[in-house]
Scaffold this active site. Structure first.
Site, PDB file in Angstrom:
ATOM      1  N   GLU A   1      91.983 127.548 -22.061  1.00 29.78           N
ATOM      2  CA  GLU A   1      92.029 128.694 -22.971  1.00 29.78           C
ATOM      3  C   GLU A   1      90.999 129.757 -22.594  1.00 29.78           C
ATOM      4  O   GLU A   1      89.842 129.447 -22.321  1.00 29.78           O
ATOM      5  CB  GLU A   1      91.755 128.227 -24.405  1.00 29.78           C
ATOM      6  CG  GLU A   1      91.723 129.363 -25.416  1.00 29.78           C
ATOM      7  CD  GLU A   1      91.008 128.988 -26.698  1.00 29.78           C
ATOM      8  OE1 GLU A   1      90.525 129.910 -27.383  1.00 29.78           O
ATOM      9  OE2 GLU A   1      90.908 127.787 -26.997  1.00 29.78           O
TER      10      GLU A   1
ATOM     11  N   SER B   1      92.474 133.614 -27.725  1.00 31.30           N
ATOM     12  CA  SER B   1      93.384 133.293 -28.825  1.00 31.30           C
ATOM     13  C   SER B   1      93.635 134.576 -29.596  1.00 31.30           C
ATOM     14  O   SER B   1      92.681 135.274 -29.964  1.00 31.30           O
ATOM     15  CB  SER B   1      92.779 132.249 -29.771  1.00 31.30           C
ATOM     16  OG  SER B   1      92.870 130.959 -29.229  1.00 31.30           O
TER      17      SER B   1
ATOM     18  N   ARG C   1      77.761 129.353 -31.311  1.00 29.54           N
ATOM     19  CA  ARG C   1      78.463 128.259 -31.961  1.00 29.54           C
ATOM     20  C   ARG C   1      77.720 126.952 -31.705  1.00 29.54           C
ATOM     21  O   ARG C   1      77.259 126.693 -30.600  1.00 29.54           O
ATOM     22  CB  ARG C   1      79.906 128.139 -31.461  1.00 29.54           C
ATOM     23  CG  ARG C   1      80.766 129.345 -31.833  1.00 29.54           C
ATOM     24  CD  ARG C   1      82.181 129.211 -31.366  1.00 29.54           C
ATOM     25  NE  ARG C   1      82.933 130.438 -31.632  1.00 29.54           N
ATOM     26  CZ  ARG C   1      84.156 130.693 -31.188  1.00 29.54           C
ATOM     27  NH1 ARG C   1      84.786 129.780 -30.463  1.00 29.54           N
ATOM     28  NH2 ARG C   1      84.763 131.836 -31.474  1.00 29.54           N
TER      29      ARG C   1
ATOM     30  N   ARG D   1      84.248 132.781 -19.794  1.00 27.32           N
ATOM     31  CA  ARG D   1      85.382 132.014 -19.255  1.00 27.32           C
ATOM     32  C   ARG D   1      86.147 132.822 -18.212  1.00 27.32           C
ATOM     33  O   ARG D   1      86.748 132.250 -17.297  1.00 27.32           O
ATOM     34  CB  ARG D   1      86.303 131.567 -20.386  1.00 27.32           C
ATOM     35  CG  ARG D   1      85.654 130.518 -21.284  1.00 27.32           C
ATOM     36  CD  ARG D   1      86.649 129.832 -22.197  1.00 27.32           C
ATOM     37  NE  ARG D   1      85.989 128.800 -23.005  1.00 27.32           N
ATOM     38  CZ  ARG D   1      86.621 127.859 -23.687  1.00 27.32           C
ATOM     39  NH1 ARG D   1      87.954 127.818 -23.681  1.00 27.32           N
ATOM     40  NH2 ARG D   1      85.955 126.965 -24.389  1.00 27.32           N
TER      41      ARG D   1
ATOM     42  N   ARG E   1      81.966 125.595 -22.523  1.00 30.95           N
ATOM     43  CA  ARG E   1      81.679 125.375 -23.938  1.00 30.95           C
ATOM     44  C   ARG E   1      80.162 125.432 -24.156  1.00 30.95           C
ATOM     45  O   ARG E   1      79.458 124.452 -23.980  1.00 30.95           O
ATOM     46  CB  ARG E   1      82.226 124.013 -24.380  1.00 30.95           C
ATOM     47  CG  ARG E   1      82.372 123.845 -25.891  1.00 30.95           C
ATOM     48  CD  ARG E   1      82.955 122.485 -26.217  1.00 30.95           C
ATOM     49  NE  ARG E   1      84.257 122.282 -25.630  1.00 30.95           N
ATOM     50  CZ  ARG E   1      85.411 122.677 -26.185  1.00 30.95           C
ATOM     51  NH1 ARG E   1      85.392 123.289 -27.348  1.00 30.95           N
ATOM     52  NH2 ARG E   1      86.563 122.435 -25.594  1.00 30.95           N
TER      53      ARG E   1
END
Length: 426
Positions: free
Chosen positions: A348, A351, A261, A390, A276
């Site tokens: 987070e 999801s 990403r 994560r 991130r």
């Protein structure tokens, strides 16, 4: 992609749903585009019918040896051919314009999704586990660097910011976490493991909703391939342009892949560490189900992801995202947020989203009951089960000790050669 017939029949409801997502009203514009498309289709059909009828009359005139009439009718058919071509061109343009606008419209939230502009309106559903009290807990990047097994400087030299090099026991820990997650999802929860491509074409990324709206968030090769932002893309596209047998549903897939990403719009956020990054690893879950199974499948998928955190005994909470914080393709989303003592906050780690038939319409994925000619669009769901990087971050921070070591939770120890701690090699 949404069903234009729903928008046409429910313009006020549609605009209200868009407003809840912070989007402008679009019903009237879409209906106007649809009317233009339908008018072009009607005109083309009418011309085709007239052309067919006139062609028959030519044969009848020739059979009656009325060459004058036959010639006149042939001239009419020639003229109609040009008119038909113009009408078909107008139909294609109108259809493409409607599709282009529809492709930019987000999915409609379910009625039980809280309305709100951002994450402040998300609702906590449940909280599991109690954070262990720590004095001055370190953040994961400090722990990793002190262990000598997490190197951001080396990664920056070869790739730039938002990359990391893991080595030694931390490299093995990433592999252990992925294997543990895959074993759980395949052996305990019945997902089929897939090793998919990490490079995909335009149609695949469009099918899951990343294109065209989120082009800037993706990486693209010079040859025109897209690097997958998540395995959701190739896993969902396994059923692209297929008519599935209802008896074969649900289909459940899982994969461990690198993800890429650009993090466009994230300047200044989580610039240190592994939270991130441009490249990260994730174990993804994807389900393809019949519409009546969608809500239950979301709960099931969320439970599968939660079980990983429960097995690792890490505190977390489940949040229902509000309308303004949900992803583009989602109708309802649960976020799992794991406790990070180094940040003194929940972050987070997964999801899980129900997309309804939104992606299926883009991918042309349908199902059919045995003996039934009619087809229906399937429902798709996706979720992280979990984000491996994560999870490592959470493990390092939750299991750090005052001696600079990190305890390895019991379920991971067999994958780590029986070791109980990660420590400085020496």
């Amino acid at each position: 992609m949404l069903d234009i017939s729903f928008i046409r029949d429910n313009p006020e409801k549609f605009d209200k749903a868009l407003a809840s997502r912070g989007a402008a009203a679009m019903a009237q514009n879409l209906i106007a585009l649809d009317e233009a498309r339908r008018a072009a289709v009607s005109q083309a059909q009418e011309l085709q019918t007239r052309r067919n009828e006139t062609s028959k009359q030519i044969g009848q005139a020739k059979a009656a040896k009325d060459e004058e009439l036959a010639t006149k009718l042939m001239d009419e058919v020639a003229a109609m051919k040009e008119q038909l071509q113009s009408a078909e061109d107008a139909e294609r343009v109108a259809s493409q314009e409607l599709e282009n606008v529809l492709a930019s419209v987000p999915n409609i939230p379910l009625e039980d999704v809280p309305v709100g502009a951002d994450e402040d309106a998300n609702i906590e559903i449940r909280k599991m586990g109690t954070p262990t009290p720590m004095d001055n807990p370190k953040q994961h990047f400090d722990i990793g660097e002190e262990l000598g097994q997490m190197d951001f400087e080396a990664a920056a030299k070869m790739s730039g910011a938002r990359f990391v090099v893991l080595q030694g026991q931390l490299a093995r820990l990433e592999r252990a976490l992925a294997n543990f997650m895959l074993d759980m999802h395949t052996e305990e929860f019945g997902y089929t493991e897939i090793v998919p491509p990490a490079l995909v074409r335009d149609d695949a990324v469009f099918g899951t909703g990343q294109l065209p709206k989120f082009k800037e968030d993706l990486f693209r090769t010079e040859e025109g391939f897209w690097l997958i932002p998540t395995a959701e893309v190739p896993l969902s596209n396994l059923v692209r342009e297929q008519i599935l047998d209802a008896e074969d549903l649900p289909l459940r897939y899982t994969a461990y892949t690198p993800c890429f990403r650009s993090e466009a719009g994230s300047a200044g956020r989580d610039t240190r560490g592994m939270i991130r990054q441009h490249q990260f690893s994730k174990v993804e879950l994807v389900s393809v189900v019949m519409p009546e199974e969608g809500a239950d499948e979301l709960e099931r998928m969320t439970n599968c992801a939660e079980t990983i955190l429960q097995k690792l005994d890490m505190p977390y909470r489940v949040m229902m995202l509000c309308t303004g914080d949900m992803g583009f393709s989602a109708r309802k989303t649960y976020d799992l947020e794991v406790w990070l003592p180094g940040q003194d906050s929940y972050r987070e780690i997964s999801s899980c989203s129900l997309c309804g038939d939104f992606q299926a319409r883009r991918m042309k994925t349908r199902f059919r009951h045995k003996g039934d000619k009619q087809t229906h669009f399937a429902y798709t769901l996706n979720g992280s089960g979990l984000a491996v990087g994560r999870t490592m971050v959470a493990l390092l921070e939750n299991y750090q000790d005052t001696d600079g070591r990190v305890f390895i939770p019991a379920p991971l120890q067999p994958y780590m050669g029986g070791k109980t701690h990660i420590e400085i090699a020496g």
